[in-house]
Design a protein around this motif. Structure first.
Motif, PDB file in Angstrom:
ATOM      1  N   GLU A  47      43.894  35.905  51.260  1.00  0.00           N
ATOM      2  CA  GLU A  47      45.325  35.567  51.252  1.00  0.00           C
ATOM      3  C   GLU A  47      45.572  34.229  50.542  1.00  0.00           C
ATOM      4  O   GLU A  47      46.611  34.038  49.927  1.00  0.00           O
ATOM      5  N   ALA A  48      44.618  33.323  50.609  1.00  0.00           N
ATOM      6  CA  ALA A  48      44.793  31.998  50.005  1.00  0.00           C
ATOM      7  C   ALA A  48      44.994  32.064  48.498  1.00  0.00           C
ATOM      8  O   ALA A  48      45.693  31.226  47.930  1.00  0.00           O
ATOM      9  N   GLU A  49      44.387  33.054  47.842  1.00  0.00           N
ATOM     10  CA  GLU A  49      44.510  33.176  46.378  1.00  0.00           C
ATOM     11  C   GLU A  49      45.563  34.196  45.955  1.00  0.00           C
ATOM     12  O   GLU A  49      45.773  34.420  44.766  1.00  0.00           O
ATOM     13  N   LEU A  50      46.243  34.814  46.914  1.00  0.00           N
ATOM     14  CA  LEU A  50      47.110  35.955  46.604  1.00  0.00           C
ATOM     15  C   LEU A  50      48.231  35.617  45.625  1.00  0.00           C
ATOM     16  O   LEU A  50      48.501  36.383  44.702  1.00  0.00           O
ATOM     17  N   GLU A  51      48.864  34.484  45.767  1.00  0.00           N
ATOM     18  CA  GLU A  51      49.978  34.146  44.863  1.00  0.00           C
ATOM     19  C   GLU A  51      49.490  34.022  43.419  1.00  0.00           C
ATOM     20  O   GLU A  51      50.102  34.563  42.495  1.00  0.00           O
ATOM     21  N   THR A  52      48.387  33.332  43.213  1.00  0.00           N
ATOM     22  CA  THR A  52      47.828  33.198  41.860  1.00  0.00           C
ATOM     23  C   THR A  52      47.379  34.552  41.333  1.00  0.00           C
ATOM     24  O   THR A  52      47.584  34.881  40.164  1.00  0.00           O
ATOM     25  N   PHE A  53      46.758  35.359  42.195  1.00  0.00           N
ATOM     26  CA  PHE A  53      46.320  36.706  41.815  1.00  0.00           C
ATOM     27  C   PHE A  53      47.507  37.536  41.330  1.00  0.00           C
ATOM     28  O   PHE A  53      47.440  38.212  40.293  1.00  0.00           O
ATOM     29  N   ILE A  54      48.615  37.485  42.057  1.00  0.00           N
ATOM     30  CA  ILE A  54      49.821  38.232  41.681  1.00  0.00           C
ATOM     31  C   ILE A  54      50.366  37.734  40.348  1.00  0.00           C
ATOM     32  O   ILE A  54      50.741  38.533  39.479  1.00  0.00           O
ATOM     33  N   ASP A  55      50.412  36.419  40.158  1.00  0.00           N
ATOM     34  CA  ASP A  55      50.873  35.873  38.874  1.00  0.00           C
ATOM     35  C   ASP A  55      49.996  36.374  37.725  1.00  0.00           C
ATOM     36  O   ASP A  55      50.498  36.721  36.648  1.00  0.00           O
ATOM     37  N   MET A  56      48.686  36.446  37.954  1.00  0.00           N
ATOM     38  CA  MET A  56      47.780  36.925  36.908  1.00  0.00           C
ATOM     39  C   MET A  56      47.984  38.421  36.663  1.00  0.00           C
ATOM     40  O   MET A  56      47.904  38.888  35.527  1.00  0.00           O
ATOM     41  N   ARG A  57      48.267  39.192  37.710  1.00  0.00           N
ATOM     42  CA  ARG A  57      48.539  40.621  37.559  1.00  0.00           C
ATOM     43  C   ARG A  57      49.790  40.828  36.709  1.00  0.00           C
ATOM     44  O   ARG A  57      49.806  41.683  35.817  1.00  0.00           O
ATOM     45  N   ILE A  58      50.820  40.042  36.950  1.00  0.00           N
ATOM     46  CA  ILE A  58      52.051  40.154  36.158  1.00  0.00           C
ATOM     47  C   ILE A  58      51.781  39.745  34.708  1.00  0.00           C
ATOM     48  O   ILE A  58      52.272  40.390  33.771  1.00  0.00           O
ATOM     49  N   THR A  59      50.970  38.719  34.496  1.00  0.00           N
ATOM     50  CA  THR A  59      50.577  38.316  33.134  1.00  0.00           C
ATOM     51  C   THR A  59      49.845  39.463  32.448  1.00  0.00           C
ATOM     52  O   THR A  59      50.119  39.784  31.288  1.00  0.00           O
ATOM     53  N   ILE A  75      41.032  30.445  39.123  1.00  0.00           N
ATOM     54  CA  ILE A  75      40.750  31.876  38.984  1.00  0.00           C
ATOM     55  C   ILE A  75      40.832  32.205  37.497  1.00  0.00           C
ATOM     56  O   ILE A  75      41.861  31.991  36.858  1.00  0.00           O
ATOM     57  N   ILE A  76      39.739  32.723  36.947  1.00  0.00           N
ATOM     58  CA  ILE A  76      39.713  33.024  35.516  1.00  0.00           C
ATOM     59  C   ILE A  76      39.511  34.512  35.232  1.00  0.00           C
ATOM     60  O   ILE A  76      39.573  34.940  34.086  1.00  0.00           O
ATOM     61  N   GLY A  77      39.289  35.289  36.291  1.00  0.00           N
ATOM     62  CA  GLY A  77      39.146  36.731  36.130  1.00  0.00           C
ATOM     63  C   GLY A  77      39.452  37.442  37.427  1.00  0.00           C
ATOM     64  O   GLY A  77      39.191  36.906  38.512  1.00  0.00           O
ATOM     65  N   THR A  78      40.047  38.630  37.319  1.00  0.00           N
ATOM     66  CA  THR A  78      40.413  39.398  38.506  1.00  0.00           C
ATOM     67  C   THR A  78      39.971  40.853  38.360  1.00  0.00           C
ATOM     68  O   THR A  78      39.768  41.349  37.248  1.00  0.00           O
ATOM     69  N   SER A  79      39.860  41.505  39.485  1.00  0.00           N
ATOM     70  CA  SER A  79      39.569  42.936  39.533  1.00  0.00           C
ATOM     71  C   SER A  79      40.238  43.467  40.789  1.00  0.00           C
ATOM     72  O   SER A  79      40.591  42.697  41.681  1.00  0.00           O
ATOM     73  N   GLY A  80      40.380  44.773  40.857  1.00  0.00           N
ATOM     74  CA  GLY A  80      40.957  45.358  42.062  1.00  0.00           C
ATOM     75  C   GLY A  80      40.550  46.804  42.217  1.00  0.00           C
ATOM     76  O   GLY A  80      40.359  47.513  41.230  1.00  0.00           O
ATOM     77  N   MET A  81      40.402  47.228  43.463  1.00  0.00           N
ATOM     78  CA  MET A  81      40.078  48.614  43.754  1.00  0.00           C
ATOM     79  C   MET A  81      40.888  49.039  44.976  1.00  0.00           C
ATOM     80  O   MET A  81      40.783  48.436  46.044  1.00  0.00           O
ATOM     81  N   SER A  82      41.711  50.067  44.763  1.00  0.00           N
ATOM     82  CA  SER A  82      42.444  50.683  45.868  1.00  0.00           C
ATOM     83  C   SER A  82      41.696  51.940  46.275  1.00  0.00           C
ATOM     84  O   SER A  82      41.150  52.652  45.424  1.00  0.00           O
ATOM     85  N   PHE A  83      41.684  52.219  47.550  1.00  0.00           N
ATOM     86  CA  PHE A  83      41.010  53.400  48.058  1.00  0.00           C
ATOM     87  C   PHE A  83      42.039  54.404  48.539  1.00  0.00           C
ATOM     88  O   PHE A  83      42.922  54.060  49.329  1.00  0.00           O
TER      89      PHE A  83
END
Length: 156
Positions: free
Chosen positions: A10-22, A69-77
């Protein structure tokens, strides 16, 4: 440069979301599509990630350069009725693969992909699906993903 990898919290969620939108914006621009201005994606993404991280149906690995954060990934199940090539019916939906442009071509995306694919394997998924951007096709093909010529979509 010392890259470290960690799971999204949760601590990185805001930055993660900004990167997803980018990432999504970059994909729209590259494909020549106009980015919709009337969609509140930030609120929708926060709601999605918050709920699915809590129930264990979304996991992400991050690449970190120090505190950045310089890279992201995600997996939904998800789960659907079992079939011959996926007798568990459990599928991983890969998303949010993004690397900061200054860090590309250094193996970061490949490492992130390996980690989230392992998460899908551990969850019991029989397959991982992705709708790849033009930029990502080489990475996924080299990793072993195959094209599925029958994939179709109907927008509602």
């Amino acid at each position: 440069m010392s890259i470290e990898y960690k799971k999204l919290t949760e601590a990185e969620l805001e930055t993660f979301i900004d990167m997803r939108i980018t990432q999504l914006t970059e994909e729209y621009v590259v494909s020549g599509r106009e980015v919709p201005k009337d969609v509140d994606l930030k609120t929708a993404l926060f709601d999605f990630y918050h709920r699915h991280m809590a129930d264990g149906t979304f996991v992400s690995w991050l690449a970190m350069d120090g505190d950045k954060i310089i890279g992201t990934s995600g997996m939904s199940f998800v789960e659907k009725p079992p079939y011959f090539t996926c007798p568990t019916g459990k599928l991983g939906l890969l998303s949010s693969m993004y690397t900061n442009p200054d860090y590309r071509r250094k193996g970061i995306a490949k490492e992130l992909l390996s980690r989230v694919v392992e998460e899908a394997r551990s969850y019991g998924c029989g397959a991982v699906h992705i709708t790849a951007s033009d930029m990502g096709v080489k990475l996924y093909t080299a990793f072993g993903f195959k094209h599925n010529g029958n994939f179709m979509m109907y927008n509602l």
